[in-house]
Design an enzyme around this catalytic site. Structure first.
Site, mmCIF file in Angstrom:
data_model
loop_
_atom_site.group_PDB
_atom_site.id
_atom_site.type_symbol
_atom_site.label_atom_id
_atom_site.label_comp_id
_atom_site.label_asym_id
_atom_site.label_seq_id
_atom_site.Cartn_x
_atom_site.Cartn_y
_atom_site.Cartn_z
ATOM 1 N N HIS A 45 -42.339 73.374 66.941
ATOM 2 C CA HIS A 45 -40.906 73.522 67.224
ATOM 3 C C HIS A 45 -40.792 74.462 68.425
ATOM 4 C CE1 HIS A 45 -40.851 73.144 62.724
ATOM 5 N NE2 HIS A 45 -39.759 72.444 62.914
ATOM 6 N N ASP A 96 -41.173 78.042 67.479
ATOM 7 C CA ASP A 96 -42.511 78.479 67.040
ATOM 8 C C ASP A 96 -43.292 79.011 68.231
ATOM 9 O OD1 ASP A 96 -41.850 77.099 64.723
ATOM 10 O OD2 ASP A 96 -43.117 75.378 65.210
ATOM 11 N N GLU A 110 -37.477 62.336 60.499
ATOM 12 C CA GLU A 110 -38.254 62.709 59.314
ATOM 13 C C GLU A 110 -37.301 62.865 58.126
ATOM 14 O OE1 GLU A 110 -41.029 65.938 60.002
ATOM 15 O OE2 GLU A 110 -40.801 66.613 57.947
ATOM 16 N N GLU A 142 -42.937 62.423 55.431
ATOM 17 C CA GLU A 142 -43.634 63.579 54.851
ATOM 18 C C GLU A 142 -43.774 63.342 53.350
ATOM 19 O OE1 GLU A 142 -42.822 67.489 56.191
ATOM 20 O OE2 GLU A 142 -43.020 68.357 54.194
ATOM 21 N N HIS A 171 -41.529 65.314 51.041
ATOM 22 C CA HIS A 171 -40.114 64.936 51.125
ATOM 23 C C HIS A 171 -39.864 63.665 50.309
ATOM 24 C CE1 HIS A 171 -39.613 67.130 55.282
ATOM 25 N NE2 HIS A 171 -40.032 67.921 54.311
ATOM 26 N N ASP A 221 -46.373 63.320 57.979
ATOM 27 C CA ASP A 221 -46.583 64.747 57.712
ATOM 28 C C ASP A 221 -47.339 64.815 56.394
ATOM 29 O OD1 ASP A 221 -45.452 65.646 60.005
ATOM 30 O OD2 ASP A 221 -43.940 66.916 59.048
ATOM 31 N N ASP A 277 -40.149 71.883 47.931
ATOM 32 C CA ASP A 277 -40.919 71.453 49.099
ATOM 33 C C ASP A 277 -41.995 72.514 49.326
ATOM 34 O OD1 ASP A 277 -41.669 70.087 51.359
ATOM 35 O OD2 ASP A 277 -40.124 70.967 52.633
ATOM 36 N N ASP A 321 -48.348 69.194 57.775
ATOM 37 C CA ASP A 321 -47.186 70.067 57.577
ATOM 38 C C ASP A 321 -47.424 70.769 56.238
ATOM 39 O OD1 ASP A 321 -44.831 71.357 57.521
ATOM 40 O OD2 ASP A 321 -43.560 69.603 57.832
HETATM 41 C C1 XUL Z 1 -39.361 70.862 56.814
HETATM 42 C C2 XUL Z 1 -40.266 70.060 57.652
HETATM 43 C C3 XUL Z 1 -40.257 70.410 59.093
HETATM 44 C C4 XUL Z 1 -40.454 69.254 60.001
HETATM 45 C C5 XUL Z 1 -40.328 69.598 61.458
HETATM 46 O O1 XUL Z 1 -39.367 70.509 55.481
HETATM 47 O O2 XUL Z 1 -40.970 69.217 57.170
HETATM 48 O O3 XUL Z 1 -41.212 71.384 59.303
HETATM 49 O O4 XUL Z 1 -41.684 68.639 59.808
HETATM 50 O O5 XUL Z 1 -39.101 70.148 61.752
HETATM 51 CO CO CO Z 2 -42.436 67.975 57.989
#
Ligand code: XUL
Ligand code: CO
Length: 446
Positions: free
Chosen positions: A109, A112, A240, A276, A279, A304, A315, A347
């Site tokens: 990001h 970051d 995402e 992800e 998620h 992810d 999460d 991630d």
């Molecule tokens: C948050 C998440 C983020 C994204 C990127 O749950 O997964 O870190 O991958 O913004």
């Molecule tokens: Co993510």
């Protein structure tokens, strides 16, 4: 490809050398037991299949803070009182880590990599200074950028959302950040650009115009696409999905919701999905389910890779090691012909109690070995085709006369009625779930 190990002025991971493949017989925890980057599986090297990435945020920014207590670890790259000095140290620590782990990609990001300034212009200047440094390290090491993104969720101004904020002034700030993050991604040769809808959602319907917010979101994404293309971004835009956390209701709930939204707004040519695992499970699915929905729609972009925790349903972003999930995910990726310009981004973060620098390596090694093992198992399952053959056999009636005409759209409801009336009761056909699950175990443990 073998990348050279990079160590800057200060070595941040002393005592840790390049992580090498030593095979299943090794008892060295700092070695790969299964991930052999040069091993050929189904015509490609493991490195080419898996395209592993380390994420900047959990690996170099997270200090172990949770809702009940502060961080538990101090990192040697975060010890200066000058945030820009820390940011530069972090770039060096990151490239030392990437090259010692021998991971081909990373993701970040904007915030970051570079601290927020006190004005938009100062934030842009901070980012561009750090991007120049990262570009130089990429050139020196051969490590590449899998994707960049903008953090539109940490700063208090985004408490009501970024692109979906009810205040246009905040939406404009989100635009400024995405513009700069897209420029950074292009500058670093990023292969994808991700939107995770951090606070794009809502907590209460009484104070939220969801229709308007979703329209704003689509407009914002189209603007980002147009700007990205105008500055030469040729990669894939990725959304995402996540159903909750931090908002109670996030607009990008799951794969099918996002696919429908992108198609509704004509964004499906430029956007795909970054799925992800944790998620998908928060949405009440398995990661395999969301991956399959993307493949069916031709919109699987990247992954992810992580896992949640069935005990608390948060999460938790743990490193993947549940082999059933990894194998099911790999079957889907392989059968779909791979991830294209996507990859497996970890991630994932080490636990709050895991305070050694070495733990960052151990977490990644475990995740990389898990997916390498999954790749080998999935390749056998896909190439031998036993499961696929059974699956296809359940649909053979649609290859025959009336079924084929149904699929071709040549029948109406009255035709279905006449077919049913003129045919004997359908013969019961077992779905044989136990058998197909047994086959999976046979492959995994033979
Ligand atoms: C948050 C998440 C983020 C994204 C990127 O749950 O997964 O870190 O991958 O913004
Ligand atoms: Co993510």
């Amino acid at each position: 490809m073998s990348r050279s190990v990079y160590v800057g002025d200060q070595e941040y991971f002393p005592g840790i050398e390049r992580i090498e493949f030593e095979g299943p017989g090794s008892d060295n925890p700092l070695s790969f037991k299964a991930y052999d980057p040069n091993r050929i599986v189904a015509g490609k090297t493991m490195e080419e299949h898996l395209r592993f990435a380390t994420c900047y945020w959990h690996t170099f920014c997270a200090d172990g803070a949770d809702p009940f207590g502060p961080g538990t670890r101090r990192r040697p790259w975060s010890e200066s009182s000058d945030p820009m000095q820390n940011a530069r140290s972090k770039v060096d620590a990151a490239f030392e880590f990437f090259t010692k782990l021998n991971v081909p990609f990373y993701c970040f990001h904007d915030r970051d990599m570079a601290p927020e300034g006190s004005t938009v212009a100062e934030s842009e200047a901070n980012l561009s200074a750090l991007v120049s440094m990262a570009k130089e390290r990429q050139r020196a090491t051969g490590v590449e950028l899998l994707w960049g993104t903008a953090n539109l969720f940490s700063h208090p101004r985004y408490m009501n959302g970024g692109a979906t904020n009810p205040d246009f002034a905040v939406v404009a700030h989100a635009g400024a950040q995405v513009k700069a993050a897209l420029e950074a991604t292009v500058e670093l040769g990023g292969q994808n650009y991700v939107f995770w809808g951090g606070r794009e959602g809502y907590s209460c319907l009484f104070n939220t115009d969801t229709k308007r917010e979703l329209e704003h979101f689509a407009r914002f994404l189209a603007m980002a696409r147009d700007y990205g293309r105008s500055i030469g971004f040729k990669g894939t835009f990725l959304i995402e999905p996540k159903p909750m956390e931090p908002m109670y209701h996030q607009y990008d709930v799951d794969a099918q919701t996002v696919i429908g939204f992108l198609r509704q707004h004509g964004l499906d040519q430029d956007f795909k999905l970054n799925i992800e695992a944790n998620h998908a499970t928060l949405a009440g699915h398995s990661s395999a389910h969301d991956l399959q929905m993307c493949v069916d729609a031709g919109m699987l972009g990247s992954i992810d890779a992580n896992r949640g925790n069935p005990q608390n349903g948060w999460d938790t972003d743990q490193f993947p090691m549940d082999m059933y999930d990894c194998v099911q995910n790999m079957i889907i990726v392989l059968a779909a012909g791979g991830l294209g310009s996507g990859g497996f981004n970890f991630d994932a973060k080490v636990r709050r109690e895991s305070t050694d620098l070495e733990d960052l390596f151990l977490g990644h090694i475990g995740g990389m070995d898990a997916y390498a093992r999954a790749l080998v198992i999935a390749d056998r399952i896909v190439s031998e085709g036993k499961l696929e053959e059974f699956r296809a056999s359940r649909y053979t009636s649609f290859s025959q006369t009336a079924g084929r005409r149904f699929e071709a759209g040549e029948l109406g409801l009255a035709d279905l009625r006449d077919f049913a009336a003129g045919s004997p009761e359908p013969i019961q056909e077992s779905g044989k779930q136990e058998w197909v699950e047994n086959i999976l175990n046979d492959y995994m443990f033979s």
